[in-house]
Write a protein that holds these residues in place. Sequence first.
Motif, PDB file in Angstrom:
ATOM      1  N   THR A 134     -18.968  27.260 -26.027  1.00  0.00           N
ATOM      2  CA  THR A 134     -18.063  28.528 -25.998  1.00  0.00           C
ATOM      3  C   THR A 134     -18.355  29.553 -26.939  1.00  0.00           C
ATOM      4  OG1 THR A 134     -16.198  27.167 -24.993  1.00  0.00           O
ATOM      5  CG2 THR A 134     -15.786  29.203 -26.067  1.00  0.00           C
ATOM      6  N   ALA A 135     -18.684  28.992 -28.152  1.00  0.00           N
ATOM      7  CA  ALA A 135     -19.040  29.642 -29.455  1.00  0.00           C
ATOM      8  C   ALA A 135     -20.550  30.521 -28.801  1.00  0.00           C
ATOM      9  CB  ALA A 135     -19.185  28.951 -30.571  1.00  0.00           C
ATOM     10  N   LEU A 136     -21.308  29.534 -28.368  1.00  0.00           N
ATOM     11  CA  LEU A 136     -22.700  29.971 -28.513  1.00  0.00           C
ATOM     12  C   LEU A 136     -22.777  30.983 -27.315  1.00  0.00           C
ATOM     13  CD1 LEU A 136     -24.906  26.828 -29.076  1.00  0.00           C
ATOM     14  CD2 LEU A 136     -24.518  28.724 -30.443  1.00  0.00           C
ATOM     15  N   GLU A 137     -22.152  30.961 -26.177  1.00  0.00           N
ATOM     16  CA  GLU A 137     -22.270  31.865 -25.123  1.00  0.00           C
ATOM     17  C   GLU A 137     -21.159  33.239 -25.374  1.00  0.00           C
ATOM     18  OE1 GLU A 137     -21.071  29.282 -21.815  1.00  0.00           O
ATOM     19  OE2 GLU A 137     -19.000  30.206 -21.783  1.00  0.00           O
ATOM     20  N   HIS A 138     -20.770  33.352 -26.414  1.00  0.00           N
ATOM     21  CA  HIS A 138     -19.694  34.428 -26.693  1.00  0.00           C
ATOM     22  C   HIS A 138     -20.522  35.741 -26.716  1.00  0.00           C
ATOM     23  CE1 HIS A 138     -15.951  35.808 -28.687  1.00  0.00           C
ATOM     24  NE2 HIS A 138     -16.804  36.830 -29.299  1.00  0.00           N
ATOM     25  N   TRP A 139     -19.871  36.520 -25.952  1.00  0.00           N
ATOM     26  CA  TRP A 139     -20.168  38.081 -25.881  1.00  0.00           C
ATOM     27  C   TRP A 139     -19.114  39.086 -26.429  1.00  0.00           C
ATOM     28  CZ3 TRP A 139     -24.515  40.765 -24.137  1.00  0.00           C
ATOM     29  CH2 TRP A 139     -24.262  41.988 -23.867  1.00  0.00           C
ATOM     30  N   VAL A 218     -25.702  35.153 -31.116  1.00  0.00           N
ATOM     31  CA  VAL A 218     -24.790  34.206 -31.962  1.00  0.00           C
ATOM     32  C   VAL A 218     -25.527  33.116 -32.572  1.00  0.00           C
ATOM     33  CG1 VAL A 218     -23.083  32.495 -31.745  1.00  0.00           C
ATOM     34  CG2 VAL A 218     -22.934  34.128 -30.258  1.00  0.00           C
ATOM     35  N   THR A 219     -25.400  32.939 -34.151  1.00  0.00           N
ATOM     36  CA  THR A 219     -26.076  32.013 -34.919  1.00  0.00           C
ATOM     37  C   THR A 219     -25.063  30.960 -35.383  1.00  0.00           C
ATOM     38  OG1 THR A 219     -25.703  33.465 -36.968  1.00  0.00           O
ATOM     39  CG2 THR A 219     -27.904  33.670 -35.580  1.00  0.00           C
ATOM     40  N   MET A 220     -25.790  29.767 -35.602  1.00  0.00           N
ATOM     41  CA  MET A 220     -25.066  28.529 -35.820  1.00  0.00           C
ATOM     42  C   MET A 220     -25.956  27.782 -36.867  1.00  0.00           C
ATOM     43  SD  MET A 220     -25.417  25.444 -33.070  1.00  0.00           S
ATOM     44  CE  MET A 220     -24.496  24.075 -33.352  1.00  0.00           C
ATOM     45  N   TYR A 221     -24.961  27.401 -37.835  1.00  0.00           N
ATOM     46  CA  TYR A 221     -25.405  26.853 -39.043  1.00  0.00           C
ATOM     47  C   TYR A 221     -24.583  25.442 -39.030  1.00  0.00           C
ATOM     48  CZ  TYR A 221     -26.293  31.635 -39.464  1.00  0.00           C
ATOM     49  OH  TYR A 221     -27.193  32.586 -39.082  1.00  0.00           O
ATOM     50  N   CYS A 222     -25.601  24.211 -39.422  1.00  0.00           N
ATOM     51  CA  CYS A 222     -25.033  22.916 -39.015  1.00  0.00           C
ATOM     52  C   CYS A 222     -25.299  21.965 -40.147  1.00  0.00           C
ATOM     53  CB  CYS A 222     -25.538  22.124 -37.895  1.00  0.00           C
ATOM     54  SG  CYS A 222     -25.356  23.032 -36.370  1.00  0.00           S
ATOM     55  N   HIS A 256     -29.670  23.142 -40.281  1.00  0.00           N
ATOM     56  CA  HIS A 256     -29.864  23.311 -38.931  1.00  0.00           C
ATOM     57  C   HIS A 256     -29.401  24.650 -38.569  1.00  0.00           C
ATOM     58  CE1 HIS A 256     -30.888  22.492 -34.484  1.00  0.00           C
ATOM     59  NE2 HIS A 256     -29.965  23.306 -34.391  1.00  0.00           N
ATOM     60  N   TRP A 257     -30.308  25.632 -38.263  1.00  0.00           N
ATOM     61  CA  TRP A 257     -30.154  27.037 -38.120  1.00  0.00           C
ATOM     62  C   TRP A 257     -30.459  27.251 -36.301  1.00  0.00           C
ATOM     63  CZ3 TRP A 257     -33.715  31.944 -39.568  1.00  0.00           C
ATOM     64  CH2 TRP A 257     -32.811  33.003 -39.199  1.00  0.00           C
ATOM     65  N   GLY A 258     -29.541  27.592 -35.843  1.00  0.00           N
ATOM     66  CA  GLY A 258     -29.789  27.948 -34.325  1.00  0.00           C
ATOM     67  C   GLY A 258     -29.263  29.481 -34.002  1.00  0.00           C
ATOM     68  N   VAL A 259     -30.149  29.860 -33.078  1.00  0.00           N
ATOM     69  CA  VAL A 259     -29.891  31.192 -32.642  1.00  0.00           C
ATOM     70  C   VAL A 259     -29.718  31.175 -31.201  1.00  0.00           C
ATOM     71  CG1 VAL A 259     -30.810  33.500 -32.319  1.00  0.00           C
ATOM     72  CG2 VAL A 259     -31.362  32.231 -34.666  1.00  0.00           C
ATOM     73  N   SER A 260     -28.608  31.948 -30.383  1.00  0.00           N
ATOM     74  CA  SER A 260     -28.404  31.919 -29.200  1.00  0.00           C
ATOM     75  C   SER A 260     -28.231  33.444 -28.703  1.00  0.00           C
ATOM     76  CB  SER A 260     -27.037  31.150 -28.862  1.00  0.00           C
ATOM     77  OG  SER A 260     -26.597  31.209 -27.397  1.00  0.00           O
ATOM     78  N   LEU A 261     -29.086  33.656 -27.720  1.00  0.00           N
ATOM     79  CA  LEU A 261     -29.158  35.074 -27.002  1.00  0.00           C
ATOM     80  C   LEU A 261     -29.018  34.983 -25.687  1.00  0.00           C
ATOM     81  CD1 LEU A 261     -29.921  37.758 -27.546  1.00  0.00           C
ATOM     82  CD2 LEU A 261     -32.332  37.704 -27.496  1.00  0.00           C
ATOM     83  N   ASN A 262     -27.847  35.778 -25.196  1.00  0.00           N
ATOM     84  CA  ASN A 262     -27.522  35.535 -23.764  1.00  0.00           C
ATOM     85  C   ASN A 262     -27.464  34.037 -23.262  1.00  0.00           C
ATOM     86  OD1 ASN A 262     -30.528  37.049 -23.572  1.00  0.00           O
ATOM     87  ND2 ASN A 262     -30.586  35.210 -22.078  1.00  0.00           N
ATOM     88  N   ASP A 263     -26.913  33.399 -24.259  1.00  0.00           N
ATOM     89  CA  ASP A 263     -26.684  31.873 -23.909  1.00  0.00           C
ATOM     90  C   ASP A 263     -27.959  31.138 -24.017  1.00  0.00           C
ATOM     91  OD1 ASP A 263     -24.946  29.747 -23.826  1.00  0.00           O
ATOM     92  OD2 ASP A 263     -24.904  29.556 -21.558  1.00  0.00           O
TER      93      ASP A 263
END
Length: 280
Positions: A134-139, A218-222, A256-263
């Motif tokens: 849900t967070a990664l597909e956020h618009w 959306v970016t993600m930090y783990c 762990h750095w993640g980047v999501s773009l248009n899901d």
Amino acid sequence: MHRITAHILLVVLLLTTSPIFALPPDTTPVPGGIAIIKLPADIDPASARYRDRKVLITNKDSENTAVIGLSLGTKPGRHHLDAKTVQGKPLTIAFSVNAKDYEEQRITIKDKRKVNPEKRDMERIIREKKSINTALEHWSDQDNVVVTFRRPVDGETSSPFGLRRFFNDQPRKPHSGLDIAAPEGTPIMAPAPGTIINTGDYFFNGNTVFIDHGQGLVTMYCHMNTIDVAPGARVETGDVIGKIGMTGRVTGPHLHWGVSLNDARVDPMLFLPARESSKP
Ligand SMILES: [Zn+2]
């Protein structure tokens, strides 16, 4: 004395005026990469869709450019962006996705439960997966999305994006982010302006923060030790969001750095200016 002050001022000016704001990254049309497509002037930018999802549009000198995330599962070949003209006429823009081979990586995890979770872990994992997706597909609609990032941690890349992974010799999903190794407690900074949309403590990802930068970026930090921000908070480039840790499934302290773009999970390195992405 005055000359030194002038020098410092000049350096500060140079740092603050670096022209990195609306420039899209280079096109890298491969699975896990980004396709950059200049839109013809008669296209309504808000109508652009890739696989029925809205895409990020940057605007410079009244020219609109689509910045499209391509997931690791993207099939090489012809793809298309669907759009409408300002008069409402449908139009497709074709582009090619090239193949890319990512290397293999084998990791040994001592905590076997983190590789083969127990039954009681599964309910938690499924619940968390929903929250993460849900967070990664956020618009969120936002103008002038910053698509050039600052490296979030001063540290070396310990594991690049896209590796085909085996945990304790068992195949698992490919590496969907970039790992940066640094000692526990090293500050983690926002790579661009955004809003914290979620934080949590997850089975695999440990303490995690999600930043919404706008328009599906959306970016993600783990694996964080501490989380220093709360959902709803606004962050600017360089603001500390937490510290390096080793929570979740890890072999040592790292981000762990993640980047999501248009899901689509894409290579974070593609958003770093050449100077920063050339670091080992
Ligand atoms: Zn990782």
